[in-house]
Scaffold this active site. Structure first.
Site, short mmCIF file in Angstrom:
data_model
loop_
_atom_site.label_atom_id
_atom_site.label_comp_id
_atom_site.label_asym_id
_atom_site.label_seq_id
_atom_site.Cartn_x
_atom_site.Cartn_y
_atom_site.Cartn_z
N LEU B 222 0.75 -4.70 -7.29
CA LEU B 222 1.12 -3.45 -7.96
C LEU B 222 -0.06 -2.73 -8.57
CD1 LEU B 222 3.49 -1.62 -8.63
CD2 LEU B 222 3.70 -2.79 -10.82
N ASP B 223 -0.97 -3.45 -9.22
CA ASP B 223 -2.04 -2.78 -9.93
C ASP B 223 -3.37 -2.81 -9.19
OD1 ASP B 223 -0.19 -2.15 -11.76
OD2 ASP B 223 -0.86 -3.54 -13.30
N GLU B 224 -3.33 -3.09 -7.90
CA GLU B 224 -4.54 -3.08 -7.10
C GLU B 224 -4.49 -1.90 -6.13
OE1 GLU B 224 -7.23 -5.14 -7.17
OE2 GLU B 224 -6.45 -6.11 -8.98
#
Lengths: 279, 279, 279, 279
Positions: B222-224
């Site tokens: 999700l946060d990459e």
């Protein structure tokens, strides 16, 4: 493989990129980063082309480009990798010091050839860095003679740029003409602009929340000419006039430093009274 | 005269700019602003070319370019002038509202086709703007079924981009794969990064002075994924956890808005896990 | 325990903080965050005091303070926790929309009572949020009558602030006098300032690198009066006049939003033509 | 009339401001700017009080304050108007040079007593400014002996602050303990944080758009401790690893400079692992 930098400006016409890129490719250069921009108001073309590849005959490439480009063209191939500059000052040290320190540690991307001051105050600091300091007094001589003395020092070094690092006298139109395109000035400003005497006091009385600084080429007026960099710094109600002056110096230093970086990396073109900056 | 925009990416080789510009010139287009960049690590070429001139046969230009470009090339000529997007949300409104208002006043540079929420909270607001709202509940069904329902809505609209505007569930690798290159996420972060539960509380306890936000393409995590825009906002000791959350939302909104602008103006290319942004 | 906010301004004298704090302590309030500033030019004292503790008799505290403070004092205890505002517009939506969305989601810290427009363009958008829209036409009637009509609407709501959210007509000195200290304006500006017609075109021709915006109280002149917030946004040579206008709107929106936040949190005091902002 | 600065921290209780302000008023000081803040998590009170007025007996004021304040209090009256600092370096010059230039022109607000380097590289530059340079080699001796040598130099000068201006060795817990509250460090960081070797390469590979820097007090871990200042600088896809390192140095220099300014103006208090900064 080496890097090659090509700078081109000329009047605009259809097919210029194709024409230029074809010649560049013929020399076996691979274009790794290219910026091109047409100032449509002026119908003027600007390009900055970074390449990889060995270039045994830069002059041949240059000649071929000049042969094919339209009128009023200017081509630079690997412009002096180490620009030379002369700095002009009055009494304030903040911009000069930043330049001399970067020069000393070879992070300026340029070489400071000399400092010219209309006061002698900054000699000691300048000479710490083994840079010659010319004190040229504007008292007791005509403006003409005074500026001629300055011009002689500049001519001695033939610098790429003359940085007015808080040089507080107005250059005559003749001087501006003589060193056209080489004179860079820095000054602070406010939103709104305060005209007349003591703008800092006026800004204080109005309670401005920002101080800005502008680095620009010098044309016929000290604070006009194509803008290279502008930035602002926040201030608040606790800042008295002295604090505001201090903040003004910080932002002047930062903006001039950024402008110099862009200039020495050959990222700045002038089109009329504007700049094209390929950041 | 009309504007034409050409986007190209392909494996790098010597002479690409010449080759491309030649074809462009043949079609009587004048290149007014060009950005080119080679990601040398990946040996990959990217160009964004703005032209002036009438182009009666864009498909012919496209075909000619494909014929001559090296492998793995992608050419877009005047990519959809009005991108279409689907927005996914959970409960927080700040990013969605910014998008819907810009959409309503036609300043988004894109058209919002639909909003999908895993809660129904933002329906009323969304429907004010005559945008369909799909409430797809993640309770009482398998993740597979839940995502299949979402995918069906997305497939219905075939959007250019799917904006995760504070959509707080992690998409399965299958979903990411299925909509690869179209999923955009926004999240806040701190310097240093705080891992584990409740990063805002940790940031409060450490007294951070900045909150950042990152807009990025979604890959498998999700946060990459390739970063499009990052900015920060200052905070200070008077900010409690709630104030910090509020500042975090402001900067998330600003950063996602900027990322969307860059995307709809076709200024963003992806190279591996990086972006090339021709701002 | 509850929070109490105390705002005080008065002429300066020695011992004011002691005097105020003693009374506050007598009421068993614990001061958790205090900002005090003396504008020494004006010999004027300003304080913003956040306290913890129950305050059963706010009026008694207020009276005690008024009894002891020097002349020209103003005391506010827990000023309306939800300020009410009236917004005035012409045709541009960007500032209004930001305000209405925050109002709708209760994150404005204020309540929008009404919108007044000298065109009818923004009615549909405004009414989506169930906010009354008053179209008051400035054609076909005297300025006096026109403004009287506006004043009546304002008087109907007795708002704390009247936000000129890109209201493009100049208010008469009588109107400014009538709503003194309540009128907030937003406008863009440049470094340097460009006077005369079409400043955006002039800024384009000069190639400015920044656009600024200023939110301020309205005094007798539209673009003067004590400054609340100023910020800038970068632009570059690729921005045409339309792009610059667009950037100008973004920064106007951000600056007005910040100014409103400071106002509704009671962080702004006026001293002569300056503000004291306890951020 | 002179300025007097009073700094107070102590455990919180009701009535502290009244108590303090009463004593201050008794000494005929007029409070011109006051900041007070209670860290409610820690129940700890902090105040910075600027006054106008002659103070013939500062020790009496101090004693009276200590007599009345609750436990764990610390009172400073006109703390050394010219802080003295020792700078520790390794090989990078950027932060040191900024400090030495400001020191030379008396704009640092502090005096640099000495520079300690674990390499001899920065001696020549340092000595230009007549500041003693101590080269203390970390090779060929135990960490204990090495740090003892450093501690002796520091003890010789009894500085207010020890600035780790890109000092690249980790101090032992004993050293941190010995100079607690005096050690200031600067380091860059990214969003997200990259752990492990060569963060700049990782940041390059991920294509970050910002580089941040943090100035903080040193506690037991090199990159932890209460944060004083954080700022970021934008980077883009054209920045290679070397360019990113260069930008990192610029922002480290700016952030450390700002942190030093706040420290020498006595605007920074420490509460647990946070700072209270009265900017």
């Amino acid at each position: 493989m080496k890097d090659t930098l090509i700078l081109i400006e000329c009047d605009d016409q259809v097919g210029l990129v194709a024409l230029i890129a074809k010649i560049v490719a013929k020399h076996q250069l691979n274009i790794t980063a290219m910026r091109e921009f047409v100032d449509q108001t002026a119908a003027r073309f600007f390009a900055r082309i970074e390449c990889k590849g060995d270039l045994p005959h830069p002059d041949m490439l240059k000649e071929e480009l000049y042969d094919l480009l339209p009128s009023a063209s200017r081509v630079l191939i690997n412009p002096s990798t180490l620009k030379r500059i002369v700095v002009m000052v009055t009494k304030e040290h903040h911009c000069l010091a930043d330049i001399l320190v970067r020069d000393f540690f070879n992070t300026l991307g340029a070489k400071v050839d000399a400092v010219i001051g209309n006061y002698d105050d900054l000699r000691i600091f300048t000479e710490k860095f083994n840079v010659p300091y010319y004190f040229i007094d504007h008292y007791n001589q005509s403006k003409e003679d005074y500026e001629e003395e300055i011009a002689k020092v500049i001519d001695l070094y033939q610098p790429d740029y003359i940085i007015l690092a808080k040089y507080m006298r107005i250059l005559s139109p003749e001087m501006v003409e003589r060193f056209q395109g080489k004179l860079i000035n820095i000054h602070h400003s406010f939103l709104p602009a305060f005209v007349g005497a003591n703008p800092y006091r006026q800004a204080f009385e109005r309670g401005v929340k920002l101080i800005g600084a502008t680095a620009h080429f010098v044309t016929d007026d000290l604070d006009e000419g194509p803008i290279i960099v502008q930035q602002t710094i926040p201030v608040n109600h606790t800042f008295n006039v002295i604090d505001k002056v201090k903040s003004g110096k910080e932002i002047e230093k930062a903006v001039l430093s950024k402008a110099l970086q862009l200039l020495v990396e050959d990222r700045v073109f002038v089109s009329g009274n504007k700049t094209i900056v390929f950041e």
